[in-house]
Write a protein that holds these residues in place. Sequence first.
Motif, PDB file in Angstrom:
ATOM      1  N   VAL A 116       0.966  -1.480  -0.412  1.00  0.00           N
ATOM      2  CA  VAL A 116       0.401   0.290   0.243  1.00  0.00           C
ATOM      3  C   VAL A 116       1.031   0.898   0.119  1.00  0.00           C
ATOM      4  CG1 VAL A 116      -1.745   1.194   1.533  1.00  0.00           C
ATOM      5  CG2 VAL A 116      -2.017  -1.439   0.771  1.00  0.00           C
ATOM      6  N   ASP A 117       0.897   2.224  -0.874  1.00  0.00           N
ATOM      7  CA  ASP A 117       1.119   3.490  -0.566  1.00  0.00           C
ATOM      8  C   ASP A 117       0.553   4.091   0.178  1.00  0.00           C
ATOM      9  OD1 ASP A 117       2.310   5.965  -1.322  1.00  0.00           O
ATOM     10  OD2 ASP A 117       2.206   5.697  -3.633  1.00  0.00           O
ATOM     11  N   VAL A 118       0.986   4.709   0.936  1.00  0.00           N
ATOM     12  CA  VAL A 118       0.181   5.472   1.924  1.00  0.00           C
ATOM     13  C   VAL A 118      -0.039   6.890   2.027  1.00  0.00           C
ATOM     14  CG1 VAL A 118       0.554   3.611   4.184  1.00  0.00           C
ATOM     15  CG2 VAL A 118       2.160   5.300   3.704  1.00  0.00           C
ATOM     16  N   SER A 119       0.643   6.852   1.030  1.00  0.00           N
ATOM     17  CA  SER A 119       1.028   8.525   0.477  1.00  0.00           C
ATOM     18  C   SER A 119      -0.167   8.819  -0.276  1.00  0.00           C
ATOM     19  CB  SER A 119       2.270   9.679  -0.359  1.00  0.00           C
ATOM     20  OG  SER A 119       2.826   8.341  -1.196  1.00  0.00           O
ATOM     21  N   LYS A 120      -0.693   8.003  -0.434  1.00  0.00           N
ATOM     22  CA  LYS A 120      -1.702   8.477  -1.850  1.00  0.00           C
ATOM     23  C   LYS A 120      -3.126   8.664  -1.493  1.00  0.00           C
ATOM     24  CE  LYS A 120      -0.356   6.003  -5.892  1.00  0.00           C
ATOM     25  NZ  LYS A 120      -1.035   5.860  -6.869  1.00  0.00           N
ATOM     26  N   PRO A 121      -4.236   9.033  -1.600  1.00  0.00           N
ATOM     27  CA  PRO A 121      -5.864   9.505  -0.611  1.00  0.00           C
ATOM     28  C   PRO A 121      -6.052   8.288  -0.438  1.00  0.00           C
ATOM     29  CG  PRO A 121      -5.542  10.881  -2.665  1.00  0.00           C
ATOM     30  CD  PRO A 121      -3.838   9.901  -2.392  1.00  0.00           C
TER      31      PRO A 121
END
Length: 137
Positions: A116-121
């Motif tokens: 998971v890319d945690v920087s994406k909303p």
Amino acid sequence: MLLTDIGVEHTLASPKGGLRVALLLHPFTNTQRDSLGKFEIVRGIRELGVKEVKRSTFVSFQQLAELYAKGVLDEFGFSVRMCPADGKYPTANPVKKILPTSIRPGSPFDLAVQGVDVSKPASRELRTALLRTNVKL
């Protein structure tokens, strides 16, 4: 379907003080129409000074991994509805918190969390599902 990548120990005690049984519980997907194949997450909230009420919503495997990776489950006090491997529980299936030690390392769920890319909303669908539990991302 059971998500056996996650296992939480649970002790079932007889209400009359009888035998205690240790069970291993797993998240499971719902079999109803709108929530078919989704996991139920539950949160207790207090509404206008009234007693605490439980609110729940259903999320997909990937959405559950995203919520876990972003710390949303822990931050807002979510639990996940679980059942034993044999599917038999004497009352309503309990809800349990998912701790890092509950996830089998290297499992598909663990890999999904790591991916998971945690920087994406969060997606619109996930934000909409969480509104039912009074959580805004």
